[in-house]
Design a protein around this motif. Structure first.
Motif, mmCIF file in Angstrom:
data_model
loop_
_atom_site.group_PDB
_atom_site.id
_atom_site.type_symbol
_atom_site.label_atom_id
_atom_site.label_comp_id
_atom_site.label_asym_id
_atom_site.label_seq_id
_atom_site.Cartn_x
_atom_site.Cartn_y
_atom_site.Cartn_z
ATOM 1 N N UNK A 3 0.821 -1.212 0.000
ATOM 2 C CA UNK A 3 0.000 0.000 0.000
ATOM 3 C C UNK A 3 0.854 1.261 0.000
ATOM 4 N N UNK A 4 2.003 1.238 0.673
ATOM 5 C CA UNK A 4 2.840 2.429 0.730
ATOM 6 C C UNK A 4 3.655 2.624 -0.543
ATOM 7 N N UNK A 5 3.618 1.679 -1.484
ATOM 8 C CA UNK A 5 4.346 1.807 -2.742
ATOM 9 C C UNK A 5 3.442 2.226 -3.898
ATOM 10 N N UNK A 6 2.156 2.348 -3.677
ATOM 11 C CA UNK A 6 1.234 2.718 -4.744
ATOM 12 C C UNK A 6 1.363 4.189 -5.082
ATOM 13 N N UNK A 7 1.214 4.477 -6.363
ATOM 14 C CA UNK A 7 1.244 5.857 -6.833
ATOM 15 C C UNK A 7 -0.132 6.228 -7.354
ATOM 16 N N UNK A 8 -0.530 7.447 -7.118
ATOM 17 C CA UNK A 8 -1.781 7.958 -7.648
ATOM 18 C C UNK A 8 -1.544 8.343 -9.099
ATOM 19 N N UNK A 9 -2.348 7.791 -10.014
ATOM 20 C CA UNK A 9 -2.208 8.088 -11.431
ATOM 21 C C UNK A 9 -2.927 9.391 -11.737
ATOM 22 N N UNK A 10 -2.261 10.299 -12.467
ATOM 23 C CA UNK A 10 -2.760 11.646 -12.701
ATOM 24 C C UNK A 10 -2.810 11.933 -14.200
ATOM 25 N N UNK A 11 -3.891 12.589 -14.629
ATOM 26 C CA UNK A 11 -4.012 13.101 -15.998
ATOM 27 C C UNK A 11 -4.194 14.611 -15.910
ATOM 28 N N UNK A 12 -3.507 15.340 -16.776
ATOM 29 C CA UNK A 12 -3.639 16.791 -16.832
ATOM 30 C C UNK A 12 -4.368 17.132 -18.120
ATOM 31 N N UNK A 13 -5.491 17.817 -17.994
ATOM 32 C CA UNK A 13 -6.259 18.252 -19.152
ATOM 33 C C UNK A 13 -5.986 19.725 -19.375
ATOM 34 N N UNK A 14 -5.304 20.016 -20.471
ATOM 35 C CA UNK A 14 -4.909 21.382 -20.791
ATOM 36 C C UNK A 14 -3.400 21.500 -20.734
ATOM 37 N N UNK A 25 5.384 19.446 -12.119
ATOM 38 C CA UNK A 25 5.373 19.195 -10.674
ATOM 39 C C UNK A 25 4.918 17.778 -10.365
ATOM 40 N N UNK A 26 3.938 17.289 -11.106
ATOM 41 C CA UNK A 26 3.474 15.915 -10.916
ATOM 42 C C UNK A 26 4.574 14.930 -11.268
ATOM 43 N N UNK A 27 5.302 15.213 -12.343
ATOM 44 C CA UNK A 27 6.391 14.336 -12.758
ATOM 45 C C UNK A 27 7.513 14.246 -11.741
ATOM 46 N N UNK A 28 7.688 15.266 -10.930
ATOM 47 C CA UNK A 28 8.743 15.255 -9.905
ATOM 48 C C UNK A 28 8.310 14.613 -8.598
ATOM 49 N N UNK A 29 7.021 14.383 -8.444
ATOM 50 C CA UNK A 29 6.504 13.853 -7.185
ATOM 51 C C UNK A 29 6.713 12.349 -7.088
ATOM 52 N N UNK A 30 7.241 11.860 -5.965
ATOM 53 C CA UNK A 30 7.415 10.418 -5.807
ATOM 54 C C UNK A 30 6.097 9.675 -5.548
ATOM 55 N N UNK A 31 5.032 10.396 -5.160
ATOM 56 C CA UNK A 31 3.755 9.762 -4.873
ATOM 57 C C UNK A 31 2.808 9.747 -6.057
ATOM 58 N N UNK A 32 3.107 10.525 -7.107
ATOM 59 C CA UNK A 32 2.202 10.665 -8.242
ATOM 60 C C UNK A 32 2.827 10.089 -9.503
ATOM 61 N N UNK A 33 1.977 9.562 -10.384
ATOM 62 C CA UNK A 33 2.419 9.001 -11.653
ATOM 63 C C UNK A 33 1.651 9.700 -12.766
ATOM 64 N N UNK A 34 2.323 10.599 -13.495
ATOM 65 C CA UNK A 34 1.696 11.332 -14.586
ATOM 66 C C UNK A 34 1.552 10.400 -15.780
ATOM 67 N N UNK A 35 0.312 10.133 -16.188
ATOM 68 C CA UNK A 35 0.080 9.163 -17.259
ATOM 69 C C UNK A 35 -0.470 9.785 -18.528
#
Length: 64
Positions: A3-14, A25-35
């Motif tokens: 559970x502590x290794x999961x990343x939140x998948x993020x989409x940026x619209x725009x 900023x999302x790309x630099x975050x260890x907790x987020x995965x920009x997809x």
């Protein structure tokens, strides 16, 4: 995956100035995965490719 290794998948619209800033900023975050980054023009989306990773870049020509 633990559970502590999961990343939140993020989409940026725009892919304007704010969208590019959020993508970087999302790309630099260890907790987020920009997809995905979606925008209206290829010009602005070219800047997103620098973020790297397994990122899908989508553009829509002719959107208003």
């Amino acid at each position: 995956m633990a559970a502590d290794e999961r990343h939140l998948r993020v989409a940026v619209l725009g892919a304007g100035l704010i969208g590019i800033d959020l993508a970087e900023k999302t790309g630099r975050s260890p907790e987020l995965d920009l997809v995905l980054v979606a925008g209206r023009g290829r010009d602005s989306l070219g800047r997103v490719r620098k973020v790297g990773g397994s990122l899908m870049v989508v553009w829509f020509d002719g959107m208003s």
